[in-house]
Design a protein around this motif. Structure first.
Motif, PDB file in Angstrom:
ATOM      1  N   ALA A  10       0.830  -1.202   0.000  1.00  0.00           N
ATOM      2  CA  ALA A  10       0.000   0.000   0.000  1.00  0.00           C
ATOM      3  C   ALA A  10       0.865   1.252   0.000  1.00  0.00           C
ATOM      4  CB  ALA A  10      -0.941  -0.021   1.200  1.00  0.00           C
ATOM      5  N   ASN A  11       1.732   1.328  -1.004  1.00  0.00           N
ATOM      6  CA  ASN A  11       2.579   2.490  -1.192  1.00  0.00           C
ATOM      7  C   ASN A  11       2.923   2.543  -2.663  1.00  0.00           C
ATOM      8  OD1 ASN A  11       4.548   4.649  -0.673  1.00  0.00           O
ATOM      9  ND2 ASN A  11       4.402   3.970   1.438  1.00  0.00           N
ATOM     10  N   LEU A  58      -5.857   7.051   0.152  1.00  0.00           N
ATOM     11  CA  LEU A  58      -6.442   7.342   1.458  1.00  0.00           C
ATOM     12  C   LEU A  58      -7.735   6.571   1.707  1.00  0.00           C
ATOM     13  CD1 LEU A  58      -5.780  11.180   1.723  1.00  0.00           C
ATOM     14  CD2 LEU A  58      -4.421   9.277   2.596  1.00  0.00           C
ATOM     15  N   ASP A  59      -8.223   5.863   0.708  1.00  0.00           N
ATOM     16  CA  ASP A  59      -9.455   5.084   0.849  1.00  0.00           C
ATOM     17  C   ASP A  59      -9.117   3.690   1.384  1.00  0.00           C
ATOM     18  OD1 ASP A  59     -11.844   3.714   0.664  1.00  0.00           O
ATOM     19  OD2 ASP A  59     -12.293   4.408  -1.370  1.00  0.00           O
ATOM     20  N   GLN A  60      -9.062   3.580   2.692  1.00  0.00           N
ATOM     21  CA  GLN A  60      -8.668   2.325   3.324  1.00  0.00           C
ATOM     22  C   GLN A  60      -9.640   1.188   3.025  1.00  0.00           C
ATOM     23  OE1 GLN A  60      -7.764   2.914   7.473  1.00  0.00           O
ATOM     24  NE2 GLN A  60      -6.453   4.669   7.036  1.00  0.00           N
ATOM     25  N   ILE A  63      -8.692  -0.288  -0.269  1.00  0.00           N
ATOM     26  CA  ILE A  63      -7.467  -1.083  -0.137  1.00  0.00           C
ATOM     27  C   ILE A  63      -7.789  -2.449   0.466  1.00  0.00           C
ATOM     28  CG2 ILE A  63      -5.231  -1.250   1.041  1.00  0.00           C
ATOM     29  CD1 ILE A  63      -5.064   1.854   0.715  1.00  0.00           C
ATOM     30  N   LEU A  64      -8.624  -2.467   1.487  1.00  0.00           N
ATOM     31  CA  LEU A  64      -9.008  -3.741   2.105  1.00  0.00           C
ATOM     32  C   LEU A  64      -9.834  -4.602   1.154  1.00  0.00           C
ATOM     33  CD1 LEU A  64      -9.824  -2.529   5.723  1.00  0.00           C
ATOM     34  CD2 LEU A  64      -7.801  -3.790   4.941  1.00  0.00           C
ATOM     35  N   PRO A  77       2.046  -1.596   4.784  1.00  0.00           N
ATOM     36  CA  PRO A  77       1.533  -0.235   4.670  1.00  0.00           C
ATOM     37  C   PRO A  77       2.516   0.750   4.055  1.00  0.00           C
ATOM     38  CG  PRO A  77       2.229  -0.645   6.900  1.00  0.00           C
ATOM     39  CD  PRO A  77       2.360  -1.952   6.161  1.00  0.00           C
ATOM     40  N   LEU A  82      -1.121   5.687   5.687  1.00  0.00           N
ATOM     41  CA  LEU A  82      -1.656   4.380   6.027  1.00  0.00           C
ATOM     42  C   LEU A  82      -0.814   3.709   7.120  1.00  0.00           C
ATOM     43  CD1 LEU A  82      -3.880   2.343   5.440  1.00  0.00           C
ATOM     44  CD2 LEU A  82      -2.352   1.303   3.756  1.00  0.00           C
ATOM     45  N   ASN A  85      -1.777   4.597  10.574  1.00  0.00           N
ATOM     46  CA  ASN A  85      -3.091   4.137  11.034  1.00  0.00           C
ATOM     47  C   ASN A  85      -3.073   2.639  11.168  1.00  0.00           C
ATOM     48  OD1 ASN A  85      -4.468   6.627  11.272  1.00  0.00           O
ATOM     49  ND2 ASN A  85      -4.472   6.775   9.071  1.00  0.00           N
TER      50      ASN A  85
END
Length: 85
Positions: A10-11, A58-60, A63-64, A77, A82, A85
């Protein structure tokens, strides 16, 4: 304990590439996520699988959702929002 065989990173950019390099040396398949501006980036091309984010990093929830659809064992992350958090 189950070993990790597939990871979502997630980067973006060089950070994602470094994570991928390490993961591959460990035998782990990599899923990259990207925004439209990153579609032709090196990290996207080098990933085993790349999935476009509908609403950005930024939309977690997105991503999930992608992680579940891709059947990953873990999410790295990266660094930044992310990771905090």
């Amino acid at each position: 304990m189950k070993s990790i065989t597939r990871i979502l990173i997630a980067n973006r950019g060089e950070i994602a590439r470094r994570i991928m390099q390490t993961a591959r040396t460990m035998g782990i398949s990599c899923v990259a996520i990207y925004e439209d501006d990153d579609a032709r980036s090196l990290y996207v091309r080098e990933a085993d699988t790349a999935v476009r984010l509908a609403n950005g990093f930024l939309d977690q929830a997105d991503i999930l959702r992608i992680a579940a659809e891709q059947g990953v064992d873990a999410i790295h992350p990266g660094y930044g929002f992310l990771a905090e958090n």
